[in-house]
Design an enzyme around this catalytic site. Structure first.
Site, PDB file in Angstrom:
ATOM      1  N   ASP A 209     -11.110   2.602   3.426  1.00  0.00           N
ATOM      2  CA  ASP A 209     -11.370   1.168   3.227  1.00  0.00           C
ATOM      3  C   ASP A 209     -12.860   0.911   2.961  1.00  0.00           C
ATOM      4  O   ASP A 209     -13.237  -0.164   2.516  1.00  0.00           O
ATOM      5  CB  ASP A 209     -10.957   0.375   4.479  1.00  0.00           C
ATOM      6  CG  ASP A 209      -9.587  -0.270   4.333  1.00  0.00           C
ATOM      7  OD1 ASP A 209      -9.189  -0.553   3.189  1.00  0.00           O
ATOM      8  OD2 ASP A 209      -8.929  -0.499   5.370  1.00  0.00           O
TER       9      ASP A 209
ATOM     10  N   GLN B 288      -4.687  -1.568   9.299  1.00  0.00           N
ATOM     11  CA  GLN B 288      -4.531  -2.891   8.689  1.00  0.00           C
ATOM     12  C   GLN B 288      -5.159  -3.959   9.591  1.00  0.00           C
ATOM     13  O   GLN B 288      -4.857  -4.034  10.775  1.00  0.00           O
ATOM     14  CB  GLN B 288      -3.027  -3.181   8.466  1.00  0.00           C
ATOM     15  CG  GLN B 288      -2.746  -4.482   7.759  1.00  0.00           C
ATOM     16  CD  GLN B 288      -3.302  -4.535   6.325  1.00  0.00           C
ATOM     17  OE1 GLN B 288      -3.222  -3.574   5.575  1.00  0.00           O
ATOM     18  NE2 GLN B 288      -3.881  -5.666   5.968  1.00  0.00           N
TER      19      GLN B 288
ATOM     20  N   LYS C 252       0.843  -1.206   0.000  1.00  0.00           N
ATOM     21  CA  LYS C 252       0.000   0.000   0.000  1.00  0.00           C
ATOM     22  C   LYS C 252       0.874   1.251   0.000  1.00  0.00           C
ATOM     23  O   LYS C 252       0.603   2.212  -0.717  1.00  0.00           O
ATOM     24  CB  LYS C 252      -0.948  -0.022   1.201  1.00  0.00           C
ATOM     25  CG  LYS C 252      -2.042  -1.065   1.024  1.00  0.00           C
ATOM     26  CD  LYS C 252      -2.859  -1.325   2.278  1.00  0.00           C
ATOM     27  CE  LYS C 252      -3.768  -2.530   2.031  1.00  0.00           C
ATOM     28  NZ  LYS C 252      -4.538  -2.949   3.209  1.00  0.00           N
TER      29      LYS C 252
END
Ligand code: NAD
Length: 283
Positions: free
Chosen positions: A119, A96, A52
């Site tokens: 997200d 995460q 990422k």
């Protein structure tokens, strides 16, 4: 002839579009920054986080890295998220997953302000997606819609079968296919006659988490097959939830593993980051 849907090429095209937008925003004096938080040192998470950050560097988004020790408390993580929520120089916040078991994931997801939830996991964004309002879309299913559209595969009126009902893949996938006017069936571990249901599908999306479970007996001749699964086999090679070689000749189009859905997730994350800095859907 079976078409191989090239997720690498399509994700590269999206990242290049994002890069152009980021460059244009920079010319207007606007920088985009993503906070990437990892708690603990799970090696798989470290690989995802690293990918990422690399994608951020490629498109010109500043990534602000927080590598917190495994012993970080829920309270400490909530405090960091609150600080980032209130920091105008930070556009997106990514925590995460999975988190260590002493930290409640649902509490953390809800703590991220919906306008920074790149997200697309916050209940407000999930709800907005369901009722067709603007908001961040969950990256993997949004990436699959892009794979289909950019491969000229129409969804409207098609029989779409999704196997899997997780919050991050199966459920949002079903909602997005419905939004594109597909006729959608969701299957899961308690579905009866799974093979028969799957054989109705013009578009079959597989997100089960079981290596090579789906063979040709699940596939209608000419179906489009999208494989979300990702597993490392004993010989170190990657495979999906679909037995690629066995189903290949039955499909009109299929995503490979690797190089199918995987790269799309990060490309859509980059897209969401830009959206969050540009015309934020939640502001
Ligand atoms: P999950 O374990 O949360 O959900 C799996 C789903 O499959 C469940 O809803 C379950 O009901 C269903 N299922 C399990 N066994 C079944 C069976 N025998 N028959 C029918 N349904 C069954 O998994 P997830 O997070 O949705 O991920 C699924 C797969 O996709 C995993 O392999 C994961 O690694 C992969 N994944 C890939 C990406 C990517 O970017 N490529 C992103 C997320 C997940």
């Amino acid at each position: 002839m079976t078409k191989i849907i090239d997720g690498k090429a399509i994700s590269q095209a999206i990242k290049d579009e994002v890069k152009d937008t980021v460059d244009a925003l920079k010319k207007d004096g606007k920088e985009i920054a993503l906070a990437v938080i990892q708690v603990g040192d799970d090696p798989a998470s470290a690989v995802y986080v690293n990918n990422k950050k690399k994608a951020c560097a490629y498109v010109g988004i500043r990534s602000i890295s927080y590598e917190l020790p495994e012993v970080t408390t829920e309270e400490e993580l909530l405090k960091l998220i609150n600080d980032l929520n209130n920091d105008p120089s930070c556009n997106g916040i990514l925590v995460q997953l999975p988190l260590p078991s002493h930290i409640r994931e649902d509490v953390i997801i809800k703590a991220i302000h919906p306008s920074k939830d790149v997200d697309g996991f916050h209940p407000e964004n999930v709800g907005a997606m369901l009722i067709g309002q603007p908001g961040f879309l969950s990256c993997t299913p949004a990436g699959i819609i892009q794979l289909l559209k950019r491969s000229d595969i129409s969804i409207e009126g098609k029989e779409c079968v999704v196997i899997g009902r997780s919050n991050i893949v199966g459920k949002p996938m079903a909602a997005l296919l419905l939004r594109e006017n597909g006729t959608v069936t969701v299957c899961h571990s308690r579905t009866k006659n799974l093979k028969e249901v799957c054989r109705r599908a013009d578009i079959l999306i597989v997100a089960i988490g079981k290596p090579k479970m789906i063979g040709p007996e699940y596939i209608k001749e000419g179906a489009v097959v999208i494989d979300v699964g990702i597993h490392r086999m004993e010989n170190k090679k990657l495979c999906g939830d679909v037995d690629y070689d066995a189903v290949f000749s039955r499909c009109s189009a299929i995503t490979p593993v690797p190089g199918g859905v995987g790269p799309m997730t990060i490309a859509m994350l980059m897209y969401n980051c830009v959206l969050s800095g540009k015309d934020n859907p939640n502001r």
